[in-house]
Design an enzyme around this catalytic site. Structure first.
Site, PDB file in Angstrom:
ATOM      1  N   LYS A  51      46.696   3.005 -83.034  1.00 58.42           N
ATOM      2  CA  LYS A  51      46.266   1.816 -83.496  1.00 58.42           C
ATOM      3  C   LYS A  51      45.220   1.328 -82.373  1.00 58.42           C
ATOM      4  CE  LYS A  51      48.949   2.567 -85.741  1.00 58.42           C
ATOM      5  NZ  LYS A  51      50.134   3.690 -85.991  1.00 58.42           N
ATOM      6  N   HIS A 452      49.208 -24.055 -94.677  1.00 60.00           N
ATOM      7  CA  HIS A 452      47.933 -23.900 -95.321  1.00 60.00           C
ATOM      8  C   HIS A 452      46.857 -24.132 -94.289  1.00 60.00           C
ATOM      9  CE1 HIS A 452      44.948 -23.788 -98.457  1.00 60.00           C
ATOM     10  NE2 HIS A 452      44.587 -25.207 -97.731  1.00 60.00           N
TER      11      HIS A 452
HETATM   12  C1  LIG Z   1      50.214   9.538 -84.845  1.00 58.81           C
HETATM   13  C2  LIG Z   1      51.441   8.956 -85.077  1.00 58.81           C
HETATM   14  C3  LIG Z   1      51.471   7.478 -85.349  1.00 58.81           C
HETATM   15  C4  LIG Z   1      52.694   6.607 -85.317  1.00 58.81           C
HETATM   16  N1  LIG Z   1      52.535   5.424 -85.498  1.00 58.81           N
HETATM   17  C5  LIG Z   1      53.687   4.922 -85.674  1.00 58.81           C
HETATM   18  C6  LIG Z   1      53.733   3.222 -86.056  1.00 58.81           C
HETATM   19  O1  LIG Z   1      52.747   2.608 -85.945  1.00 58.81           O
HETATM   20  N2  LIG Z   1      54.739   2.634 -85.917  1.00 58.81           N
HETATM   21  C7  LIG Z   1      56.148   3.313 -85.668  1.00 58.81           C
HETATM   22  O2  LIG Z   1      56.998   2.691 -85.826  1.00 58.81           O
HETATM   23  N3  LIG Z   1      56.156   4.558 -85.405  1.00 58.81           N
HETATM   24  C8  LIG Z   1      55.016   5.317 -85.494  1.00 58.81           C
HETATM   25  N4  LIG Z   1      55.091   6.640 -85.179  1.00 58.81           N
HETATM   26  C9  LIG Z   1      56.458   7.365 -85.159  1.00 58.81           C
HETATM   27  C10 LIG Z   1      57.103   7.183 -83.778  1.00 58.81           C
HETATM   28  O3  LIG Z   1      56.101   7.399 -82.771  1.00 58.81           O
HETATM   29  C11 LIG Z   1      58.272   7.893 -83.510  1.00 58.81           C
HETATM   30  O4  LIG Z   1      59.029   7.601 -84.514  1.00 58.81           O
HETATM   31  C12 LIG Z   1      58.938   7.430 -82.251  1.00 58.81           C
HETATM   32  O5  LIG Z   1      58.282   7.970 -81.157  1.00 58.81           O
HETATM   33  C13 LIG Z   1      60.379   8.353 -82.225  1.00 58.81           C
HETATM   34  O6  LIG Z   1      60.849   7.896 -81.045  1.00 58.81           O
HETATM   35  P1  LIG Z   1      61.991   8.894 -80.545  1.00 58.81           P
HETATM   36  O7  LIG Z   1      62.438   8.012 -79.181  1.00 58.81           O
HETATM   37  O8  LIG Z   1      62.890   9.316 -81.353  1.00 58.81           O
HETATM   38  O9  LIG Z   1      61.202  10.113 -80.034  1.00 58.81           O
HETATM   39  P2  LIG Z   1      59.802  10.169 -79.210  1.00 58.81           P
HETATM   40  O10 LIG Z   1      59.060   9.340 -79.005  1.00 58.81           O
HETATM   41  O11 LIG Z   1      59.285  11.651 -79.831  1.00 58.81           O
HETATM   42  O12 LIG Z   1      60.466  10.722 -77.813  1.00 58.81           O
HETATM   43  C14 LIG Z   1      61.120  11.889 -77.497  1.00 58.81           C
HETATM   44  C15 LIG Z   1      60.995  12.305 -75.861  1.00 58.81           C
HETATM   45  O13 LIG Z   1      61.815  12.924 -75.603  1.00 58.81           O
HETATM   46  C16 LIG Z   1      61.177  13.891 -74.626  1.00 58.81           C
HETATM   47  N5  LIG Z   1      62.203  15.260 -74.703  1.00 58.81           N
HETATM   48  C17 LIG Z   1      62.029  16.209 -75.909  1.00 58.81           C
HETATM   49  N6  LIG Z   1      62.978  17.110 -75.657  1.00 58.81           N
HETATM   50  C18 LIG Z   1      63.255  16.974 -74.335  1.00 58.81           C
HETATM   51  C19 LIG Z   1      64.337  17.643 -73.218  1.00 58.81           C
HETATM   52  N7  LIG Z   1      64.921  18.578 -73.870  1.00 58.81           N
HETATM   53  N8  LIG Z   1      64.568  16.995 -72.038  1.00 58.81           N
HETATM   54  C20 LIG Z   1      63.672  16.096 -71.548  1.00 58.81           C
HETATM   55  N9  LIG Z   1      63.139  15.477 -72.607  1.00 58.81           N
HETATM   56  C21 LIG Z   1      62.616  15.711 -73.714  1.00 58.81           C
HETATM   57  C22 LIG Z   1      59.837  14.164 -75.077  1.00 58.81           C
HETATM   58  O14 LIG Z   1      59.070  14.399 -74.244  1.00 58.81           O
HETATM   59  C23 LIG Z   1      59.492  12.748 -75.441  1.00 58.81           C
HETATM   60  O15 LIG Z   1      58.945  11.976 -74.596  1.00 58.81           O
HETATM   61  C24 LIG Z   1      53.957   7.245 -85.197  1.00 58.81           C
HETATM   62  C25 LIG Z   1      53.998   8.904 -84.887  1.00 58.81           C
HETATM   63  C26 LIG Z   1      52.703   9.377 -84.898  1.00 58.81           C
HETATM   64  C27 LIG Z   1      52.725  10.953 -84.445  1.00 58.81           C
END
Ligand SMILES: Cc1cc2nc3c(=O)[nH]c(=O)nc-3n(C[C@H](O)[C@H](O)[C@H](O)COP(=O)(O)OP(=O)(O)OC[C@H]3O[C@@H](n4cnc5c(N)ncnc54)[C@H](O)[C@@H]3O)c2cc1C
Length: 473
Positions: A51, A452
């Protein structure tokens, strides 16, 4: 010596760190294990950096068009190094903020790779967590009462179309480009592909999008998808739908060349770089799931509606469980899971109440059912649509493309879905999401007085248009 916790969270992304804060507020002794940086994909490789780049692209485009607003600017130029520095400083600021929140919540952070070992006499319910520490020190052993798996996802590619990080990139590498290419092929016209297409076109890059399905943004309402196609074409983006990329034909010599099957013909596409945005794979490998009864189907962890896996003390949330892979979904799921562990009886999440946004120019936002999905579910629908062209504030802004569309049930008058494309619609969707939560009818939305001149008047007008009562159209 092993340390004991009420909750150990694997992964400190948006899902994991928000869950940790909620847990700490509920009095649970909590630890996070994170192998890279707190904030995860969203903060470092997703929502925020993309963004920040989109905003620079928007400012660049507006500056070039400043004459329309009566302002002369002499030949504005782009300093992409500064664009990247700005992006990074926003990420760094927010990263510090998350680190500060962990300290404030007295949440222990272990920097390393976490794995679930099987249940043991020390941890008969959730299983011990072993952390392979990033600093090379001996593995930490954590003994939790509950575990939350929030390991997120990573970019996927097509077999044969391997990401090399230079010429063929995923969004991870694209975010760190030092220079803009002159031209790019984007494989995949979903949310990430279209955000990048919009941004790069606004920066002046020649963009070609190759989408396998007949529509770009295939999960959006068809009217939205059609309007986006029109707007992207207006920007000069070449969008090819029903295009089957043939990965085996890829040639990387002074750029990239690939064939695609389009309307039964083979067409060759050529550009300086390629961005592959064809979805994401859940991070389920190597985290010790084989030591548990946790079920993984189609590459994602299976849970119930409060995010318990087959092992009732091990929960999973966020991208690793699939569904709507969005940051606000991950954090909401995290809060529900933690509240359930703490016997708080949380409400399960209703997908029809979850807003989703696309931050291209124009923006898109939606909540609830598309018109097609509503019809497929058997609803007899009525639709109200109102264009931004008839909204004073949109003219003032100089951005009149797009519309608000409201889908309702003819029989009960229930609101089924709201879909918008146009200026600032990502900031406007929360009104529609609240209406969904409160089970509002279009009439109640229309009764809500919209100030508005604002862009939000388009929502009030679209609500009135459901019964043909719009004022300005
Ligand atoms: C280019 C892009 C743009 C996006 N834009 C948006 C947006 O504008 N709005 C929106 O809502 N969503 C957006 N998303 C999606 C959003 O980023 C994800 O849905 C969100 O980050 C998911 O969160 P999470 O906590 O499930 O996983 P993640 O954010 O992927 O976090 C998982 C974490 O776990 C860690 N990890 C993994 N395995 C292990 C392990 N075994 N031990 C320790 N650590 C580990 C990783 O390093 C990571 O930091 C976007 C994604 C991308 C790729």
């Amino acid at each position: 010596m092993a340390q004991e916790y009420d909750l150990v969270i694997l992964g400190g992304g948006t899902g994991g760190y928000v869950a940790a804060i909620r847990a700490s507020k509920l009095g649970l002794k909590t630890a996070i294990v994170e192998k890279r940086e707190l904030g995860g994909t969203c903060l470092h490789r997703g929502c925020i950096p993309s963004k920040a780049l989109l905003r620079s692209a928007e400012v660049f485009k507006q500056t070039k068009e400043a004459d329309r607003y009566g302002i002369s600017t002499e030949n504005p130029t782009l300093n992409f190094t500064k664009v990247q520095e700005r992006k990074q400083s926003i990420v760094d600021t927010l990263h510090k903020g998350v680190q500060g929140l962990m300290k404030k919540g007295k949440i222990d952070v272990f920097e390393g790779f976490g794995r679930i070992l099987g249940p043991s006499i020390f941890s008969p319910t959730a299983g011990t967590i072993s952390v392979e520490m990033n600093n090379g020190e001996e593995n930490e052993m954590l003994i939790p009462k509950n575990v939350l798996v929030a390991t997120g996802s990573r970019p996927k590619s097509l077999p044969g179309l391997e990401i090399d990080g230079e010429v063929v990139m995923s969004s991870d590498e694209a975010l760190h480009m030092e220079e803009l290419p002159e031209s790019i092929i984007i494989v995949g016209g979903g949310v990430i592909g279209i955000e990048w297409a919009s941004m790069l076109a606004d920066f002046g890059v020649k963009v070609t999008v190759l989408e396998y399905l007949p529509h770009i943004l295939p999960t959006e309402d068809e009217d939205i998808s059609r309007e986006m196609l029109k707007q992207m074409k207006k920007k000069g983006v070449d969008i090819v739908t029903s295009a089957k990329v043939l990965p085996d034909t890829i040639e990387k010599d002074n750029g990239v060349k690939v064939d695609a099957e389009v309307d039964g013909e083979t067409v060759t596409y050529e550009a300086e770089r390629m961005l592959v945005s064809v979805g994401r794979s859940a991070n389920v490998d190597n985290i010790g799931l084989e030591n548990t009864d946790i079920q993984v189907e189609n590459g994602i962890i299976q849970t119930n509606d409060v995010y318990q896996t087959k092992e009732s003390h091990i929960y999973a949330i966020g991208d690793v469980i699939g569904g709507m892979q969005l940051a606000h979904v991950a954090s909401h799921e995290g809060m529900i899971a933690v509240e359930h562990m703490a016997d708080q009886n949380p409400h399960p999440m209703n997908q029809d109440q979850v807003p989703s946004c696309i931050y291209s120019n124009p923006e898109v936002s939606s909540v609830g059912l598309t018109e097609k999905a509503a019809k497929e579910k058997g609803f007899d629908v009525k639709v109200g649509k109102f264009p931004f062209q008839a909204i004073g504030k949109a003219l003032v802004h100089g951005e009149t493309d797009g519309f608000v569309k409201i889908v309702a049930d003819k029989e009960s008058d229930d609101l089924l879905g709201v879909h918008m494309i146009g200026p600032h619609v990502t900031d406007m969707i929360s009104e529609a999401a609240l209406a969904q939560v409160l089970d509002a009818t279009p009439w109640e939305i229309a009764e809500t007085i919209h100030p508005h001149p604002t862009l939000s008047e388009a929502i009030g007008e679209a609500a009135m248009a459901v019964d043909g009562n719009q004022i300005h159209g």
